[in-house]
Design an enzyme around this catalytic site. Structure first.
Site, PDB file in Angstrom:
ATOM      1  CB  CYS A 185     -11.149  18.302 -48.172  1.00 17.63           C
ATOM      2  SG  CYS A 185     -11.125  19.709 -49.325  1.00 17.63           S
ATOM      3  CG  HIS A 193      -6.403  17.813 -47.657  1.00 17.53           C
ATOM      4  ND1 HIS A 193      -7.054  16.744 -48.240  1.00 17.53           N
ATOM      5  CD2 HIS A 193      -6.934  18.929 -48.210  1.00 17.53           C
ATOM      6  CE1 HIS A 193      -7.934  17.197 -49.117  1.00 17.53           C
ATOM      7  NE2 HIS A 193      -7.895  18.514 -49.119  1.00 17.53           N
ATOM      8  CD  GLU A 196      -5.666  13.812 -46.926  1.00 15.81           C
ATOM      9  OE1 GLU A 196      -6.207  14.273 -47.942  1.00 15.81           O
ATOM     10  OE2 GLU A 196      -5.966  14.202 -45.772  1.00 15.81           O
TER      11      GLU A 196
END
EC number: 6.3.5.3
Length: 225
Positions: A85, A202, A204
């Site tokens: 990002c 993302h 994560e």
């Protein structure tokens, strides 16, 4: 052996990144950009957020931090580097990867789940997949539209440096499945080495079972390569 998760002023996904990596038994540490990389750095993650308030351009100011010179030198040695990002914007602005990320076609911030098709499975970030596999991960950005000239895009594509493309649940790459208007539906690309990658979604945030899907796990395990 530590993955350095670099913090800039305005980073806000660094804790998420460390938590996800540690869940995968990958040692990680938040590193303030002024402190430089630890000697035992075995990987580098540029996390999401709004470094320096996205002034000038998203990622432009963080890209000029002295630590990014270290990141480029370390990347050239083959140490894995992943920008996510805002980290993708920093990576692009600092020359780790080609192209640029700019305002979404919708001209608004978008936070939603998207589907990604694996384009190149011969990288540390995608070695657990096969080309054509589809994964689901979230996005959260206002300047995630990947832009590049037609000529440079053709080179990027011909060199198999497109890592992920936005697609629908069946893996079809269509305009309707492109959330931000990115050139070629590109969601993630590689640098000169396959160990260097940036992506707007993302992974994560798709790692911990208690808070959502886990399709991002096999992306982050690239730090074990």
């Amino acid at each position: 052996m530590t993955v350095a998760v670099i913090q800039f002023g305005g980073s806000n996904c660094d804790r998420d990144a460390v938590r996800a990596l540690e869940y995968l038994d990958i040692e990680a540490e938040r590193i303030w950009h002024e402190d430089g990389l630890p000697e035992d750095t075995t990987g580098i993650m540029l996390p999401g957020g709004f470094s320096y308030g996205d002034y000038l351009r998203a990622g432009a100011m963080a890209a000029r931090s002295p630590i990014m010179n270290e990141v480029r030198e370390t990347a050239a040695e083959g140490i894995p580097v992943l920008g996510v990002c805002n980290g993708a914007q920093v990576g692009s602005e600092s020359g780790l990867t080609d192209g640029a990320f700019t305002t979404n076609k919708s001209a608004r911030f978008q936070c939603e789940h998207v589907f990604l098709r694996v384009e190149n499975a011969d990288t540390p970030w995608t070695e657990e997949f096969e080309a054509g596999d589809v994964i689901e991960v979230p996005i959260a950005h206002g300047e995630g539209r990947f832009e590049i000239t037609d000529e440079r895009y053709e080179t990027l594509d011909s060199e198999d440096r497109v890592l992920f493309r936005y697609c629908d649940a069946e893996g079809n790459v269509t305009d309707e499945a492109n959330p931000n208007g990115s050139t070629g539906n590109v969601a993630g690309i590689l640098g000169d080495r396959s160990s260097v990658a940036v992506l707007m979604p993302h992974p994560e945030r798709a790692t911990l079972p208690d808070v959502g899907g886990t399709d991002g796990e096999d992306v982050l395990t690239g730090f074990r390569a």
